[in-house]
Scaffold this motif. Structure first.
Motif, PDB file in Angstrom:
ATOM      1  N   SER A  53      38.372  29.451  38.463  1.00 35.39           N
ATOM      2  CA  SER A  53      37.776  29.353  39.791  1.00 35.39           C
ATOM      3  C   SER A  53      37.572  30.731  40.365  1.00 35.39           C
ATOM      4  N   ILE A  54      36.654  30.805  41.322  1.00 38.29           N
ATOM      5  CA  ILE A  54      36.371  32.062  41.998  1.00 38.29           C
ATOM      6  C   ILE A  54      36.093  31.744  43.465  1.00 38.29           C
ATOM      7  N   THR A  55      36.775  32.464  44.339  1.00 38.87           N
ATOM      8  CA  THR A  55      36.598  32.219  45.765  1.00 38.87           C
ATOM      9  C   THR A  55      35.316  32.866  46.275  1.00 38.87           C
ATOM     10  N   SER A  56      35.002  32.583  47.511  1.00 36.92           N
ATOM     11  CA  SER A  56      33.826  33.217  48.110  1.00 36.92           C
ATOM     12  C   SER A  56      33.999  34.732  48.176  1.00 36.92           C
ATOM     13  N   GLY A  57      35.234  35.170  48.209  1.00 39.46           N
ATOM     14  CA  GLY A  57      35.511  36.604  48.259  1.00 39.46           C
ATOM     15  C   GLY A  57      35.623  37.261  46.901  1.00 39.46           C
ATOM     16  N   ASN A  67      40.931  32.794  39.363  1.00 46.47           N
ATOM     17  CA  ASN A  67      42.139  32.144  38.864  1.00 46.47           C
ATOM     18  C   ASN A  67      41.772  31.424  37.574  1.00 46.47           C
ATOM     19  N   TYR A  68      42.717  31.409  36.631  1.00 47.43           N
ATOM     20  CA  TYR A  68      42.442  30.829  35.317  1.00 47.43           C
ATOM     21  C   TYR A  68      43.576  29.917  34.865  1.00 47.43           C
ATOM     22  N   ALA A  69      43.218  28.903  34.118  1.00 46.38           N
ATOM     23  CA  ALA A  69      44.228  28.110  33.438  1.00 46.38           C
ATOM     24  C   ALA A  69      44.901  28.984  32.387  1.00 46.38           C
ATOM     25  N   ASP A  70      46.183  28.743  32.167  1.00 45.56           N
ATOM     26  CA  ASP A  70      46.917  29.557  31.190  1.00 45.56           C
ATOM     27  C   ASP A  70      46.258  29.511  29.818  1.00 45.56           C
TER      28      ASP A  70
END
Length: 115
Positions: free
Chosen positions: A50-54, A58-61
């Motif tokens: 995932s990637i935030t607007s900023g 974040n990644y799954a292990d």
């Protein structure tokens, strides 16, 4: 009308690479958090990256160090660069746009990794 259209899936040998794209329309793309999920046959859908607007990611292990998520707000597109692919990465990959409990999904693109 919101549309998320994934592309870039296909068949690749183990160790290979693919780049998925998700083009969004009907939303103010830059303010949405974007994510990639996958669902393998017989399994539940799971988050991949995932990637935030900023721009925070974040990644799954299971994909850390192999996959990279990025976004181009000028093109309303989010990408998933997948390297060192493994047979266990075989799944339908779905794009998601989320903001304050509102969530949109694409139709998915199939990634098949052969051993």
């Amino acid at each position: 009308q919101v549309q998320l259209v994934e592309s870039g899936g296909g068949l690749v040998q183990a160790g290979g690479s693919l780049r998925l794209s998700c083009a969004a329309s009907g939303i103010t793309f830059s303010i949405y958090a974007m994510g990639w999920y996958r669902q393998a046959p017989g399994k539940q859908r799971e988050p991949v990256a995932s990637i935030t607007s900023g721009g925070s990611t974040n990644y799954a292990d299971s994909v850390k160090g192999r996959f990279t998520i990025s976004r181009d707000n000028a093109k309303n597109t989010v990408y998933l660069q997948m390297n060192s692919l493994k047979p266990e990465d075989t799944a339908n990959y779905y794009c998601n746009a989320a903001r304050f409990g509102i969530s949109y999904w694409g139709e998915g693109t199939l990634v098949t990794v052969s051993s």
